[in-house]
Design a protein around this motif. Structure first.
Motif, PDB file in Angstrom:
ATOM      1  N   ALA A  82      -9.046  -6.182   5.229  1.00 31.24           N
ATOM      2  CA  ALA A  82      -9.289  -7.373   5.169  1.00 31.24           C
ATOM      3  C   ALA A  82     -10.939  -7.649   5.038  1.00 31.24           C
ATOM      4  CB  ALA A  82      -8.971  -8.008   6.640  1.00 31.24           C
ATOM      5  N   ILE A  83     -11.946  -6.946   5.786  1.00 35.37           N
ATOM      6  CA  ILE A  83     -13.087  -7.246   5.609  1.00 35.37           C
ATOM      7  C   ILE A  83     -13.562  -6.891   4.085  1.00 35.37           C
ATOM      8  CG2 ILE A  83     -15.387  -6.268   6.158  1.00 35.37           C
ATOM      9  CD1 ILE A  83     -13.886  -8.013   8.422  1.00 35.37           C
ATOM     10  N   GLY A  84     -13.164  -6.078   3.465  1.00 34.03           N
ATOM     11  CA  GLY A  84     -13.433  -5.801   1.881  1.00 34.03           C
ATOM     12  C   GLY A  84     -13.064  -7.020   1.228  1.00 34.03           C
ATOM     13  N   ILE A 108       0.736  -1.209   0.088  1.00 35.57           N
ATOM     14  CA  ILE A 108      -0.119  -0.150   0.000  1.00 35.57           C
ATOM     15  C   ILE A 108       0.935   1.200  -0.118  1.00 35.57           C
ATOM     16  CG2 ILE A 108      -1.761   1.528   1.347  1.00 35.57           C
ATOM     17  CD1 ILE A 108      -2.866  -1.462   2.559  1.00 35.57           C
ATOM     18  N   LYS A 109       0.961   1.856  -1.137  1.00 31.91           N
ATOM     19  CA  LYS A 109       1.637   2.967  -1.284  1.00 31.91           C
ATOM     20  C   LYS A 109       1.520   4.438  -0.810  1.00 31.91           C
ATOM     21  CE  LYS A 109       3.808   0.782  -5.353  1.00 31.91           C
ATOM     22  NZ  LYS A 109       4.168   0.704  -6.623  1.00 31.91           N
ATOM     23  N   ASN A 110       0.086   4.406  -0.432  1.00 39.18           N
ATOM     24  CA  ASN A 110      -0.385   5.580   0.234  1.00 39.18           C
ATOM     25  C   ASN A 110       0.228   5.836   1.565  1.00 39.18           C
ATOM     26  OD1 ASN A 110      -2.291   4.065  -1.637  1.00 39.18           O
ATOM     27  ND2 ASN A 110      -3.628   5.750  -1.798  1.00 39.18           N
ATOM     28  N   SER A 122     -11.634   1.708   2.132  1.00 39.36           N
ATOM     29  CA  SER A 122     -11.553   2.868   0.913  1.00 39.36           C
ATOM     30  C   SER A 122     -10.376   2.079   0.053  1.00 39.36           C
ATOM     31  CB  SER A 122     -11.282   4.144   1.429  1.00 39.36           C
ATOM     32  OG  SER A 122     -12.242   4.581   2.046  1.00 39.36           O
ATOM     33  N   ILE A 123      -9.450   1.755   0.839  1.00 37.53           N
ATOM     34  CA  ILE A 123      -8.197   1.180  -0.211  1.00 37.53           C
ATOM     35  C   ILE A 123      -8.452   0.011  -0.764  1.00 37.53           C
ATOM     36  CG2 ILE A 123      -5.869  -0.023  -0.082  1.00 37.53           C
ATOM     37  CD1 ILE A 123      -5.568   2.908   0.406  1.00 37.53           C
ATOM     38  N   TRP A 124      -9.341  -0.685  -0.361  1.00 37.72           N
ATOM     39  CA  TRP A 124      -9.775  -1.978  -1.143  1.00 37.72           C
ATOM     40  C   TRP A 124     -10.990  -1.620  -2.529  1.00 37.72           C
ATOM     41  CZ3 TRP A 124      -8.741  -6.736  -1.605  1.00 37.72           C
ATOM     42  CH2 TRP A 124      -9.404  -7.617  -2.374  1.00 37.72           C
ATOM     43  N   LYS A 125     -11.596  -0.542  -2.076  1.00 40.97           N
ATOM     44  CA  LYS A 125     -12.463  -0.156  -3.251  1.00 40.97           C
ATOM     45  C   LYS A 125     -11.748   0.729  -4.333  1.00 40.97           C
ATOM     46  CE  LYS A 125     -16.327   0.311  -0.114  1.00 40.97           C
ATOM     47  NZ  LYS A 125     -17.352   1.295   0.550  1.00 40.97           N
ATOM     48  N   SER A 126     -10.449   0.807  -4.298  1.00 36.02           N
ATOM     49  CA  SER A 126      -9.715   1.744  -4.944  1.00 36.02           C
ATOM     50  C   SER A 126      -8.930   0.696  -6.180  1.00 36.02           C
ATOM     51  CB  SER A 126      -8.590   2.474  -4.313  1.00 36.02           C
ATOM     52  OG  SER A 126      -7.417   1.415  -3.823  1.00 36.02           O
ATOM     53  N   ASP A 127      -8.020   1.143  -7.080  1.00 35.52           N
ATOM     54  CA  ASP A 127      -7.058   0.353  -7.951  1.00 35.52           C
ATOM     55  C   ASP A 127      -6.441  -0.838  -7.292  1.00 35.52           C
ATOM     56  OD1 ASP A 127      -8.325   1.930 -10.165  1.00 35.52           O
ATOM     57  OD2 ASP A 127      -6.338   3.111 -10.082  1.00 35.52           O
ATOM     58  N   TYR A 128      -6.188  -0.487  -6.119  1.00 39.54           N
ATOM     59  CA  TYR A 128      -5.327  -1.397  -5.111  1.00 39.54           C
ATOM     60  C   TYR A 128      -5.996  -2.701  -5.012  1.00 39.54           C
ATOM     61  CZ  TYR A 128      -2.724  -3.588  -1.308  1.00 39.54           C
ATOM     62  OH  TYR A 128      -2.117  -4.460  -0.538  1.00 39.54           O
ATOM     63  N   GLY A 129      -7.499  -2.529  -4.685  1.00 36.35           N
ATOM     64  CA  GLY A 129      -8.249  -3.814  -4.451  1.00 36.35           C
ATOM     65  C   GLY A 129      -8.573  -4.525  -5.611  1.00 36.35           C
TER      66      GLY A 129
END
Length: 545
Positions: A211-213, A150-152, A170-177
């Motif tokens: 994890a939940i995402g 996670i580079k953010n 929010s991270i999971w909903k981004s391109d990362y996810g």
């Protein structure tokens, strides 16, 4: 026989400490000579592949996440030769390359990467002062898709920490996810007869939301069993404040961690097949509390290198249930046995080492001991002795330690357990006698837990190199030890959920501004607490096994 693959997912810095020890234990138990009979089907957790030069690789079927700056000596490509060379694509005549100097390597890493590496198992490594992150003692190397940074967020950044579950969502909903879920798909498509997923994650910070995402995605996309381990460290850096300002900050961080834990446990109750919270300290909620004690073990709870080794040993032993070659038990079978009546959360226990004197027999030890033969490693949990269901795994008790031969048995002949023919029967009789109205499934593994370098040197000198008690002090490294680990479920879990609900209900949510900034509304938070209370009701009905 089908492989029955499992994909492991590790999310969070402390979970990667646990994971590093876990994969070390796997890798250092491999036999490359073909002369040692293995009990474990390693293909369940590992996959075979090839590098770009055609070299065959055997790497964990693993995806992990951590923050920028956490890898240090380990390349983000996993440490194996990359399939592509990025420099070949450059067309500029001159490029200025700016990079950080390489991280220094401790003695263990230098030895295993040397051209002519020494025999590391013959050396005494003292890594306690030289482990700053989980890669500092990592033995194996990973597939190029394994590591997902996670580079953010920067690891160790006190000003902008990754400490809110909603941030992880929010991270999971981004391109990362999207990239992460695509990597999941690639692993799954390689499998012939997949059992399911094992998800180990930090449940107290932003990785709880990530994890939940991820788990919601697994539940939606794949009809497979999901076994989750929400993990809490044994210590936080702010646990010992020295002035009022530090006390106020510590209390705020405790509250934030507690909210993340409560919300992740409630979400797990809806989305996974089985979950087992883990912590080597006794409380876990609000503060980790006092470290659990293990006889013949001396560990520093403030060192993640130490406490994570205990949890990794438990995970390795617990997973024998569905990895053992002689066992037809699957991950789905195990989850089904433990989760009746909606009781999706279970407790775990550990006895490391399960040690008695090298001249003593198992029958005498079990007949005379008055203490429980395991210690809970689930927070705020006291495992009951009655009306429980439990899956116990015992490793490393040789059959010649079972009982004395008949001509030497003497008083042993008067013990009912003398009729037992093997270690499995003796432990089944022990649990039958000590657990009223309970059901116990026992798995026996001949091989002990191997604790080779770089496993921390936390064992008493009173143990011999095989983990049994001896009269003289040990002069060489301990190589292995007997171990017991178990899953347990029953009405006693209601008290654990009650403690969590009571603690989190005391928090004034309006003061936790960061959660609101990340999109968590007070009404949604209250609904989550209400569902947590309802989940507790599953453990309070007087069902009998």
């Amino acid at each position: 026989m089908p492989t029955r693959e499992i994909l492991t997912i590790q999310l969070g810095h402390y979970s990667n400490y646990v994971g590093a020890h876990f994969w070390n234990i796997q890798e250092l138990s491999f036999d490359y000579t073909g002369t040692v009979k293995t009990e474990v089907n390693h293909d369940i957790l590992y996959r075979e592949g090839q590098t770009s030069t055609g070299e065959v690789t055997y790497t964990p079927r693993l995806l992990l996440a951590d923050l920028k700056g956490s890898l240090k000596t380990l390349p983000a490509t996993g440490g194996l030769e990359s399939a592509t060379n990025d420099d070949c694509d450059l067309t500029w005549s001159s490029v200025e390359k700016i990079e950080e100097p390489p991280a220094s390597k401790n003695e263990f890493l230098s030895d295993i990467e040397a051209e002519n590496p020494p025999v590391t198992q013959d050396k005494q490594y003292i890594l306690e002062d030289n482990v700053n992150t989980w890669t500092d003692y990592l033995y194996p190397r990973f597939h190029s898709r394994t590591i997902n940074i996670i580079k953010n967020y920067q690891h160790g950044d006190e000003h902008e920490g990754f400490d809110i579950g909603n941030t992880g969502r929010s991270i999971w909903k981004s391109d990362y996810g999207d990239v992460f879920s695509d990597n999941i798909r690639k692993y799954v498509e390689e499998c012939d007869s997949m059992q399911g997923f094992q998800v180990n994650f930090d449940c107290y910070n932003g990785f709880s939301g990530l994890a939940i995402g991820c788990i919601e995605h697994l539940a939606d996309e794949y009809s497979k069993s999901i076994l989750a381990y929400p993990i809490i460290p044994s210590y936080f850096n702010d646990n010992n404040p020295v002035n009022q300002e530090e006390r106020d900050m510590s209390n705020l961080k405790d509250s934030m961690r507690l909210v993340n834990i409560a919300m992740s446990i409630e979400e797990l109750s809806q989305n996974v097949t089985l979950f087992v919270p883990l912590c080597t300290s006794d409380k876990g909620w609000r503060k980790p509390g006092n470290p659990r004690s293990f006889e013949h073990i001396s560990y520093n709870p403030a060192l993640y290198y130490h406490s994570s080794a205990l949890l990794a040993s438990a995970l390795d032993t617990l997973s024998q249930k569905y990895r053992h070659k002689s066992n037809i038990y699957t991950l789905s079978d195990m989850c089904a046995d433990l989760t009746g009546y909606g009781r999706k959360m279970a407790a775990a226990s550990l006895r490391l080492p399960f040690a008695f004197h090298e001249s003593e027999y198992l029958i005498d030890y079990l007949n005379t001991t008055t203490q429980p033969i395991y210690t809970p490693i689930t927070p705020s949990c006291k495992i009951a002795t009655d009306k429980i269901f439990q899956l116990i795994t015992v490793r490393g008790i040789p059959e010649n330690y079972l009982k004395a031969p008949m001509k030497e048995a003497k008083d042993q002949m008067n013990i009912p357990a003398y009729r037992c023919r093997d270690v499995k029967e003796m432990f089944e009789l022990y649990f039958q006698a000590n657990n009223f109205l309970s059901a116990t499934n026992v798995t026996i593994c001949d091989k002990p837990l191997e604790v080779k370098n770089p496993y921390p040197n936390i064992f008493s000198d009173k143990l011999n190199k095989y983990g049994f008690i001896q009269d003289d002090a040990r002069t060489s490294n301990i190589q292995s030890c007997p171990i017991i680990a178990g899953y347990h479920n029953g009405n006693f879990m209601a008290d654990m959920i009650e403690k969590l609900h009571r603690e989190v209900s005391r928090i004034k949510f309006a003061k936790l501004h960061k959660f609101k900034e990340e999109g968590l509304e007070a009404a949604d938070y209250q609904e989550c607490l209400d569902r947590l209370a309802e989940f507790k009701d599953n453990y309070e009905d007087d069902f009998e096994l």
